[in-house]
Design an enzyme around this catalytic site. Structure first.
Site, PDB file in Angstrom:
ATOM      1  N   ASP A   1       0.851  -1.194   0.000  1.00 43.35           N
ATOM      2  CA  ASP A   1       0.000   0.000   0.000  1.00 43.35           C
ATOM      3  C   ASP A   1       0.885   1.242   0.000  1.00 43.35           C
ATOM      4  O   ASP A   1       1.661   1.451   0.934  1.00 43.35           O
ATOM      5  CB  ASP A   1      -0.865  -0.074   1.269  1.00 43.35           C
ATOM      6  CG  ASP A   1      -1.783   1.120   1.432  1.00 43.35           C
ATOM      7  OD1 ASP A   1      -1.729   2.070   0.622  1.00 43.35           O
ATOM      8  OD2 ASP A   1      -2.556   1.090   2.413  1.00 43.35           O
TER       9      ASP A   1
ATOM     10  N   ASP B   1      -6.089   7.315  -5.262  1.00 40.98           N
ATOM     11  CA  ASP B   1      -6.412   8.700  -4.902  1.00 40.98           C
ATOM     12  C   ASP B   1      -7.253   8.728  -3.620  1.00 40.98           C
ATOM     13  O   ASP B   1      -6.936   9.455  -2.663  1.00 40.98           O
ATOM     14  CB  ASP B   1      -7.189   9.313  -6.081  1.00 40.98           C
ATOM     15  CG  ASP B   1      -7.322  10.822  -6.017  1.00 40.98           C
ATOM     16  OD1 ASP B   1      -6.797  11.436  -5.077  1.00 40.98           O
ATOM     17  OD2 ASP B   1      -7.962  11.381  -6.928  1.00 40.98           O
TER      18      ASP B   1
HETATM   19  P1  ADP Z   1      -6.061   5.497 -12.371  1.00 38.53           P
HETATM   20  O1  ADP Z   1      -7.365   6.237 -12.345  1.00 38.53           O
HETATM   21  O2  ADP Z   1      -4.889   6.394 -12.736  1.00 38.53           O
HETATM   22  O3  ADP Z   1      -6.114   4.259 -13.180  1.00 38.53           O
HETATM   23  P2  ADP Z   1      -6.303   3.959  -9.874  1.00 38.53           P
HETATM   24  O4  ADP Z   1      -6.197   4.506  -8.511  1.00 38.53           O
HETATM   25  O5  ADP Z   1      -7.600   3.420 -10.309  1.00 38.53           O
HETATM   26  O6  ADP Z   1      -5.780   5.146 -10.848  1.00 38.53           O
HETATM   27  O7  ADP Z   1      -5.212   2.835 -10.070  1.00 38.53           O
HETATM   28  C1  ADP Z   1      -3.845   3.081 -10.252  1.00 38.53           C
HETATM   29  C2  ADP Z   1      -3.057   1.914  -9.723  1.00 38.53           C
HETATM   30  O8  ADP Z   1      -2.944   2.046  -8.310  1.00 38.53           O
HETATM   31  C3  ADP Z   1      -3.680   0.547  -9.970  1.00 38.53           C
HETATM   32  O9  ADP Z   1      -2.668  -0.323 -10.453  1.00 38.53           O
HETATM   33  C4  ADP Z   1      -4.165   0.103  -8.596  1.00 38.53           C
HETATM   34  O10 ADP Z   1      -4.070  -1.307  -8.443  1.00 38.53           O
HETATM   35  C5  ADP Z   1      -3.172   0.794  -7.703  1.00 38.53           C
HETATM   36  N1  ADP Z   1      -3.584   1.060  -6.314  1.00 38.53           N
HETATM   37  C6  ADP Z   1      -4.823   1.202  -5.803  1.00 38.53           C
HETATM   38  N2  ADP Z   1      -4.763   1.461  -4.483  1.00 38.53           N
HETATM   39  C7  ADP Z   1      -3.438   1.478  -4.153  1.00 38.53           C
HETATM   40  C8  ADP Z   1      -2.708   1.658  -2.937  1.00 38.53           C
HETATM   41  N3  ADP Z   1      -3.328   1.913  -1.777  1.00 38.53           N
HETATM   42  N4  ADP Z   1      -1.354   1.590  -2.983  1.00 38.53           N
HETATM   43  C9  ADP Z   1      -0.709   1.352  -4.147  1.00 38.53           C
HETATM   44  N5  ADP Z   1      -1.337   1.172  -5.319  1.00 38.53           N
HETATM   45  C10 ADP Z   1      -2.688   1.230  -5.321  1.00 38.53           C
END
Ligand code: ADP
Length: 180
Positions: free
Chosen positions: A20, A44
């Site tokens: 995370d 986000d």
């Molecule tokens: P986008 O809208 O740019 O695609 P997302 O947040 O939906 O952004 O996803 C971007 C990446 O972040 C994905 O690969 C997802 O698996 C990952 N992700 C989601 N939550 C976390 C987290 N808490 N820490 C790290 N990576 C995350």
């Protein structure tokens, strides 16, 4: 602040960590934001939940000043309650089949985030897989661009000294391992 270092793999100045990103204790973590800067789902949402209202407050000020953040660009805020001191918010492209300039826009996200880090004398920065969640960018193609852009930037700049790729799950980790 969580201790992420024991299970990070190192590739010179580049580290690969699975977990995370809100628990990663680098100078800055990068947020896959949307152009409104007002928060959304995925990473986000997790960053705003963990970092508290100070981040959103600064995002609102930036939005009032410059109307948000265009795709491919990046802005810097406090990290609020996160272990990281700062958040670099960058807006990835929505995947649209690959013929709408997605690759260049995604490369811009990495370049502009790293430039912002260097300009602010940040030593370490952690990136999630920008655009690879809700925005639908194919993970292997996105990782290829991420690794290429980070390697090129590090070659030409002393800062940041360390860049961490954060893979949220095992599949993402495997994809980065192939590229690195
Ligand atoms: P986008 O809208 O740019 O695609 P997302 O947040 O939906 O952004 O996803 C971007 C990446 O972040 C994905 O690969 C997802 O698996 C990952 N992700 C989601 N939550 C976390 C987290 N808490 N820490 C790290 N990576 C995350």
């Amino acid at each position: 602040a969580a201790n992420w270092r024991p299970d990070a793999q190192t590739f010179g100045r580049i580290l690969l960590y699975q977990g995370d990103i809100t628990r990663v204790d680098t100078d800055a973590i990068v947020n896959a934001a949307n152009s409104s800067l007002l928060g959304g789902g995925g990473v986000d949402g997790a960053i705003h939940r963990a970092g508290g209202p100070a981040i959103l407050e600064e995002c609102r000020q930036i939005k009032a000043r410059q109307g948000g953040c265009p795709t491919g660009e990046a802005v810097l805020t406090t990290g609020g309650a996160l272990p990281a001191s700062y958040v670099i918010h960058t807006v990835g492209p929505v995947w649209n089949g690959g013929t709408k300039g997605e690759a260049e826009l995604l490369a811009n996200c990495y370049r502009n985030s790293l430039r912002l880090a260097a300009e602010n004398q940040l030593t370490s920065v952690a990136f999630p897989g920008i655009s690879t969640g809700i925005y639908g960018y194919p993970k292997a193609d996105a990782a290829r661009i991420a690794v290429r852009e980070v390697q090129a930037f590090l070659k030409g700049n002393e800062l940041p000294a360390t860049v961490v790729f954060v893979a949220y799950d095992e599949e993402a980790r495997w994809v980065y391992e192939q590229e690195l």
